[in-house]
Design a protein around this motif. Structure first.
Motif, PDB file in Angstrom:
ATOM      1  N   ARG A  24       0.625   9.102  -6.029  1.00  0.00           N
ATOM      2  CA  ARG A  24       0.785  10.555  -5.831  1.00  0.00           C
ATOM      3  C   ARG A  24       1.540  11.208  -6.977  1.00  0.00           C
ATOM      4  O   ARG A  24       1.419  12.414  -7.191  1.00  0.00           O
ATOM      5  CB  ARG A  24       1.501  10.813  -4.509  1.00  0.00           C
ATOM      6  N   THR A  83       0.915   4.018  -2.938  1.00  0.00           N
ATOM      7  CA  THR A  83       0.590   5.402  -2.611  1.00  0.00           C
ATOM      8  C   THR A  83       1.646   6.350  -3.174  1.00  0.00           C
ATOM      9  O   THR A  83       1.316   7.412  -3.728  1.00  0.00           O
ATOM     10  CB  THR A  83       0.479   5.582  -1.090  1.00  0.00           C
ATOM     11  N   GLU A 132       0.832  -1.208   0.000  1.00  0.00           N
ATOM     12  CA  GLU A 132       0.000   0.000   0.000  1.00  0.00           C
ATOM     13  C   GLU A 132       0.863   1.253   0.000  1.00  0.00           C
ATOM     14  O   GLU A 132       0.550   2.234  -0.677  1.00  0.00           O
ATOM     15  CB  GLU A 132      -0.921  -0.014   1.214  1.00  0.00           C
ATOM     16  N   TRP A 151      -9.018   7.891  -5.034  1.00  0.00           N
ATOM     17  CA  TRP A 151      -8.018   7.419  -5.995  1.00  0.00           C
ATOM     18  C   TRP A 151      -8.665   6.833  -7.243  1.00  0.00           C
ATOM     19  O   TRP A 151      -8.180   7.035  -8.367  1.00  0.00           O
ATOM     20  CB  TRP A 151      -7.111   6.383  -5.337  1.00  0.00           C
ATOM     21  N   LEU A 157      -4.339   0.928  -5.694  1.00  0.00           N
ATOM     22  CA  LEU A 157      -4.485   1.467  -4.345  1.00  0.00           C
ATOM     23  C   LEU A 157      -5.958   1.624  -3.992  1.00  0.00           C
ATOM     24  O   LEU A 157      -6.391   1.270  -2.885  1.00  0.00           O
ATOM     25  CB  LEU A 157      -3.768   2.812  -4.248  1.00  0.00           C
ATOM     26  N   GLN A 196      -2.869   4.147  -8.894  1.00  0.00           N
ATOM     27  CA  GLN A 196      -4.090   4.752  -8.355  1.00  0.00           C
ATOM     28  C   GLN A 196      -5.229   3.741  -8.328  1.00  0.00           C
ATOM     29  O   GLN A 196      -5.966   3.651  -7.342  1.00  0.00           O
ATOM     30  CB  GLN A 196      -4.465   5.976  -9.192  1.00  0.00           C
TER      31      GLN A 196
END
Length: 292
Positions: free
Chosen positions: A86, A82, A78, A112, A96, A93
């Motif tokens: 970002r 992430t 995770e 997301w 996640l 995305q």
């Protein structure tokens, strides 16, 4: 308009590893991964990730989630997803968002998934559209916008999206469907009284763009227990991942205050039962369970 909840066909299988034409080292890592040399792959990706390469970050997240080259660690997976998400990595995305939704964080998940859906990811479009229809993790239900997202996913040839769209076609009047596809996709949420008193149903049977390492999903899993802490569930899966659960995926299912640990997929009930027998021989309680 009376509406019903739709099932989520969550793509929890391993997405294809990311690659770009300009990242030779990323491709070299993928080639090593394909040979089963996971340590070499990670050796290629880690320096790139340290320099901010989102593809490398995503691939490291995949390795942690699948337990390739290191023990399975969903927390690390995770974290790497992430980092890549970002930086705008669409696959990260989506992955996640799916992971957060599966683990009981729908609002964070939809944040997301919407980003990935708006960039054209079909899986994200399907999940976000279904969430808009059901009112899960979003500020307001919006049936027309939901239909629009699912239609986009179906247009890309995503099988589960086509099935969901067919279900929506039976629930949403034709004039509203046309309105949704025309771009006029804003509709107030139906009054609470019109919503059916059905619990949310999450179906995680569909595996999209999976790697050969994952077995065919015949709709069966094994359940190993319920835990008050996510870390305890993850630790138990890691204990058996090198043995009876080799090549399987952990599923953490939040039920009230506890988290159920399931593993799979399995092609049949018999296959799941054989795995339970192997686990029982090592002192672990287990039973086969239908995932659908």
């Amino acid at each position: 308009m009376a509406t019903r909840r739709f099932l989520y066909a969550i793509a929890i299988g391993a997405s294809l590893l990311a690659s770009t034409a300009s990242a030779q080292s990323v491709r070299s890592g993928i080639e090593a991964w394909g040979r089963g040399d996971y340590s070499a792959a990670l050796g290629q990706w880690r320096p790139l990730a340290a320099r901010g390469n989102a593809d490398a970050m995503f691939n490291i997240g995949q390795a942690y989630r699948l337990g390739r080259g290191m023990p399975i660690d969903l927390g690390q997976a995770e974290d790497w997803y992430t980092r890549a998400a970002r930086l705008g990595h669409v696959d990260a995305q989506t992955q996640l968002g799916m992971m957060l939704f599966q683990n009981g964080y729908p609002r964070a998940a939809m944040s997301w998934l919407k980003r990935a859906a708006d960039k054209g990811d079909a899986r994200a479009q399907l999940l976000y559209g279904t969430a808009l229809y059901n009112g899960d993790g979003v500020a307001n239900r919006d049936v027309l916008l939901a239909y629009s997202y699912v239609a986009k996913a179906a247009a890309q040839g995503l099988g589960p999206a086509r099935s969901t769209m067919a279900d929506m076609d039976r629930e949403i009047p034709e004039h509203l469907r046309k309105l949704a596809l025309s771009g006029a996709t804003s509709q107030p949420a139906p009054a609470a009284a019109t919503r059916p008193a059905l619990p949310p149903v999450i179906r995680t049977a569909t595996v999209i763009a999976h790697t050969p390492a994952l077995p065919r999903d015949g709709g069966w899993r094994v359940q190993l227990g319920a835990f008050s802490q996510r870390g305890a569930a993850e630790a138990l899966f890691r204990k058996f991942a090198p043995g009876p659960l080799a090549g399987r995926q952990p599923f953490l299912i939040p039920i009230g205050a506890v988290i159920r640990l399931q593993a799979g997929p399995f092609g049949s009930r018999e296959e799941a039962a054989r795995t339970c027998a192997a686990l029982a021989a090592r002192g672990q309680a287990c039973f086969a369970i239908a995932a659908r």
